[in-house]
Design a protein around this motif. Structure first.
Motif, PDB file in Angstrom:
ATOM      1  N   THR A   1      33.521  47.031  46.505  1.00 51.34           N
ATOM      2  CA  THR A   1      33.775  48.099  45.530  1.00 51.34           C
ATOM      3  C   THR A   1      33.183  49.403  46.057  1.00 51.34           C
ATOM      4  OG1 THR A   1      31.737  47.863  44.203  1.00 51.34           O
ATOM      5  CG2 THR A   1      33.595  46.420  43.653  1.00 51.34           C
ATOM      6  N   LEU A   2      33.972  50.451  45.994  1.00 56.09           N
ATOM      7  CA  LEU A   2      33.524  51.784  46.411  1.00 56.09           C
ATOM      8  C   LEU A   2      33.075  52.542  45.177  1.00 56.09           C
ATOM      9  CD1 LEU A   2      33.258  53.937  48.665  1.00 56.09           C
ATOM     10  CD2 LEU A   2      35.602  54.639  48.102  1.00 56.09           C
ATOM     11  N   GLU A   3      31.847  53.056  45.226  1.00 54.40           N
ATOM     12  CA  GLU A   3      31.274  53.774  44.084  1.00 54.40           C
ATOM     13  C   GLU A   3      31.492  55.275  44.221  1.00 54.40           C
ATOM     14  OE1 GLU A   3      27.024  54.069  41.652  1.00 54.40           O
ATOM     15  OE2 GLU A   3      27.071  53.225  43.668  1.00 54.40           O
ATOM     16  N   ASN A   4      31.827  55.899  43.109  1.00 53.25           N
ATOM     17  CA  ASN A   4      31.887  57.367  43.112  1.00 53.25           C
ATOM     18  C   ASN A   4      30.472  57.930  43.184  1.00 53.25           C
ATOM     19  OD1 ASN A   4      31.882  56.354  40.172  1.00 53.25           O
ATOM     20  ND2 ASN A   4      31.320  58.508  39.899  1.00 53.25           N
TER      21      ASN A   4
ATOM     22  N   GLN B   1      40.541  62.603  42.633  1.00 48.36           N
ATOM     23  CA  GLN B   1      41.712  62.740  43.492  1.00 48.36           C
ATOM     24  C   GLN B   1      41.568  61.914  44.770  1.00 48.36           C
ATOM     25  OE1 GLN B   1      39.992  65.352  42.132  1.00 48.36           O
ATOM     26  NE2 GLN B   1      41.480  65.839  40.515  1.00 48.36           N
ATOM     27  N   PHE B   2      40.359  61.860  45.320  1.00 46.03           N
ATOM     28  CA  PHE B   2      40.143  61.026  46.499  1.00 46.03           C
ATOM     29  C   PHE B   2      40.436  59.569  46.166  1.00 46.03           C
ATOM     30  CE2 PHE B   2      37.636  58.147  49.043  1.00 46.03           C
ATOM     31  CZ  PHE B   2      37.863  58.586  50.332  1.00 46.03           C
ATOM     32  N   GLY B   3      39.972  59.115  45.008  1.00 49.73           N
ATOM     33  CA  GLY B   3      40.226  57.737  44.610  1.00 49.73           C
ATOM     34  C   GLY B   3      41.713  57.443  44.493  1.00 49.73           C
ATOM     35  N   GLU B   4      42.436  58.368  43.909  1.00 50.11           N
ATOM     36  CA  GLU B   4      43.886  58.190  43.779  1.00 50.11           C
ATOM     37  C   GLU B   4      44.550  58.068  45.143  1.00 50.11           C
ATOM     38  OE1 GLU B   4      45.314  60.391  39.699  1.00 50.11           O
ATOM     39  OE2 GLU B   4      44.916  61.650  41.442  1.00 50.11           O
ATOM     40  N   GLU B   5      44.186  58.961  46.066  1.00 44.78           N
ATOM     41  CA  GLU B   5      44.815  58.944  47.382  1.00 44.78           C
ATOM     42  C   GLU B   5      44.422  57.702  48.166  1.00 44.78           C
ATOM     43  OE1 GLU B   5      45.462  61.631  51.423  1.00 44.78           O
ATOM     44  OE2 GLU B   5      44.156  62.386  49.818  1.00 44.78           O
ATOM     45  N   LEU B   6      43.127  57.333  48.122  1.00 47.20           N
ATOM     46  CA  LEU B   6      42.695  56.143  48.849  1.00 47.20           C
ATOM     47  C   LEU B   6      43.409  54.905  48.307  1.00 47.20           C
ATOM     48  CD1 LEU B   6      40.796  54.994  51.023  1.00 47.20           C
ATOM     49  CD2 LEU B   6      39.083  54.670  49.222  1.00 47.20           C
ATOM     50  N   ARG B   7      43.517  54.811  47.015  1.00 46.14           N
ATOM     51  CA  ARG B   7      44.203  53.667  46.421  1.00 46.14           C
ATOM     52  C   ARG B   7      45.661  53.599  46.878  1.00 46.14           C
ATOM     53  NH1 ARG B   7      45.504  52.695  40.041  1.00 46.14           N
ATOM     54  NH2 ARG B   7      46.325  50.563  40.256  1.00 46.14           N
ATOM     55  N   SER B   8      46.303  54.758  46.981  1.00 50.79           N
ATOM     56  CA  SER B   8      47.699  54.765  47.422  1.00 50.79           C
ATOM     57  C   SER B   8      47.833  54.354  48.880  1.00 50.79           C
ATOM     58  CB  SER B   8      48.308  56.166  47.226  1.00 50.79           C
ATOM     59  OG  SER B   8      47.779  57.098  48.171  1.00 50.79           O
ATOM     60  N   ARG B   9      46.758  54.532  49.670  1.00 46.80           N
ATOM     61  CA  ARG B   9      46.793  54.196  51.097  1.00 46.80           C
ATOM     62  C   ARG B   9      46.435  52.730  51.357  1.00 46.80           C
ATOM     63  NH1 ARG B   9      46.841  58.459  54.980  1.00 46.80           N
ATOM     64  NH2 ARG B   9      47.430  60.383  53.880  1.00 46.80           N
ATOM     65  N   VAL B  10      45.432  52.223  50.650  1.00 43.14           N
ATOM     66  CA  VAL B  10      44.920  50.877  50.979  1.00 43.14           C
ATOM     67  C   VAL B  10      45.335  49.832  49.962  1.00 43.14           C
ATOM     68  CG1 VAL B  10      42.953  51.922  52.152  1.00 43.14           C
ATOM     69  CG2 VAL B  10      42.699  51.133  49.792  1.00 43.14           C
ATOM     70  N   GLY B  11      45.939  50.256  48.852  1.00 40.10           N
ATOM     71  CA  GLY B  11      46.350  49.291  47.837  1.00 40.10           C
ATOM     72  C   GLY B  11      45.197  48.870  46.949  1.00 40.10           C
TER      73      GLY B  11
ATOM     74  N   ALA C   1      42.059  57.648  37.416  1.00 44.30           N
ATOM     75  CA  ALA C   1      42.426  57.598  38.834  1.00 44.30           C
ATOM     76  C   ALA C   1      42.501  56.173  39.363  1.00 44.30           C
ATOM     77  CB  ALA C   1      41.431  58.412  39.659  1.00 44.30           C
ATOM     78  N   VAL C   2      41.510  55.348  39.035  1.00 45.02           N
ATOM     79  CA  VAL C   2      41.427  54.006  39.640  1.00 45.02           C
ATOM     80  C   VAL C   2      41.134  52.924  38.609  1.00 45.02           C
ATOM     81  CG1 VAL C   2      40.714  54.926  41.883  1.00 45.02           C
ATOM     82  CG2 VAL C   2      38.953  54.293  40.209  1.00 45.02           C
TER      83      VAL C   2
END
Length: 273
Positions: free
Chosen positions: A147-150, A160-170, A195-196
């Motif tokens: 788990t990645l913590e904010n 926004q970073f969480g949204e983009e990372l999720r779209s990249r790594v699933g 976002a996540v």
């Protein structure tokens, strides 16, 4: 409102107050049944020390949900372009995964690389997203969910970073939501939930009062934060995991206050409280 969320305490709340092995026994003695173990330094990552902690955990009657290492000691190097730095960091990561397994912890809380304005190189999404995928797969092979913590100073400082990372790594990579770090970053926890939210598997609780210079951090239910709203939003997003009191150790004067906070939160929100 009753939720299905269990309330626990992170041993990070004892930082510099008592050693982790004593904090474990203290948690058990106070009736806490689920915890997050904050591992403070390299000597606490070893097989020998994790075996010692596992004995204490059993003695205390605790369930360890997650482990959370002192991330700046090696996690930034997991994303390094230097092969030896990266190899050493991966070995440390694997060591902590072994410790997590020995402690029967199902989750690893990661901060990742630090983001320093003007000094952060090689941290483009194109380069780091595959690293997160690799780390997630490695953790999964050990029976541990990454788990990645904010955090305000880390890669995942904005929703926004969480949204983009999720779209990249699933959705294999999951997330820890930290209330105080959201506030420190200038966002609301609800922004990160949007976002996540479906991928959140851990929650850190803290409270605050706003001052002229920023915030003063408090135990949950002692400040101005809306915990009813937070739990409602998490529940609506499908969250059914635990929530841990994780405060700076100067947020309270005596551990009695910490346990009073735990009991109030449990009575208000814990499905088993």
């Amino acid at each position: 409102m009753k939720t299905a969320m269990r309330i626990g305490i992170s041993t990070a709340s004892y930082f510099n107050r008592m050693p982790i092995e004593d904090a474990i026994l203290e948690l058990g003695a106070q009736g806490v049944r689920i915890c997050e173990l904050f591992l403070n330094s390299f000597s606490e990552y070893t097989d020998e020390f994790s075996s010692f902690l596992a004995e204490r955990v059993h003695q205390a009657g605790l369930t360890v949900y997650s482990v959370h290492p002192m991330s700046l000691q090696f996690e930034p190097q997991l994303f390094s372009a230097h092969p030896r730095q990266r190899a050493d960091a991966f070995r440390m990561f694997e060591q902590i995964l072994r410790s997590a397994a020995r402690l029967h912890a199902t989750h690893y809380v990661m901060h990742g690389a630090a983001y320093l304005i003007g000094a952060s190189k090689g941290l483009s999404m194109e380069r780091i997203a595959p690293v997160f995928s690799e780390l997630t797969a490695l953790a999964d092979s050990s029976g541990v969910t990454l788990t990645l913590e904010n955090v305000s100073w880390g890669l995942f400082r904005t929703p926004q970073f969480g949204e983009e990372l999720r779209s990249r790594v699933g959705d294999a990579l999951r997330y820890t939501l930290d209330v105080k770090q959201a506030v420190r970053s200038g966002y609301r926890p609800s922004d990160y939930i949007r976002a996540v939210g479906p991928c959140i598997e851990n929650v850190h609780l803290c409270d605050f009062v706003r001052t002229e210079t920023g915030c003063r951090w408090k135990l949950p239910l002692e400040g101005e934060f809306d915990f009813d709203g937070l739990f409602t939003e998490l529940y609506a997003a499908g969250y059914r995991g635990p929530a841990f009191i994780e405060v700076y150790s100067d947020a309270y004067t005596d551990t009695t206050a910490l346990y009073d906070c735990y009991r109030k939160l449990s009575a208000r929100f814990d499905s088993e409280g």
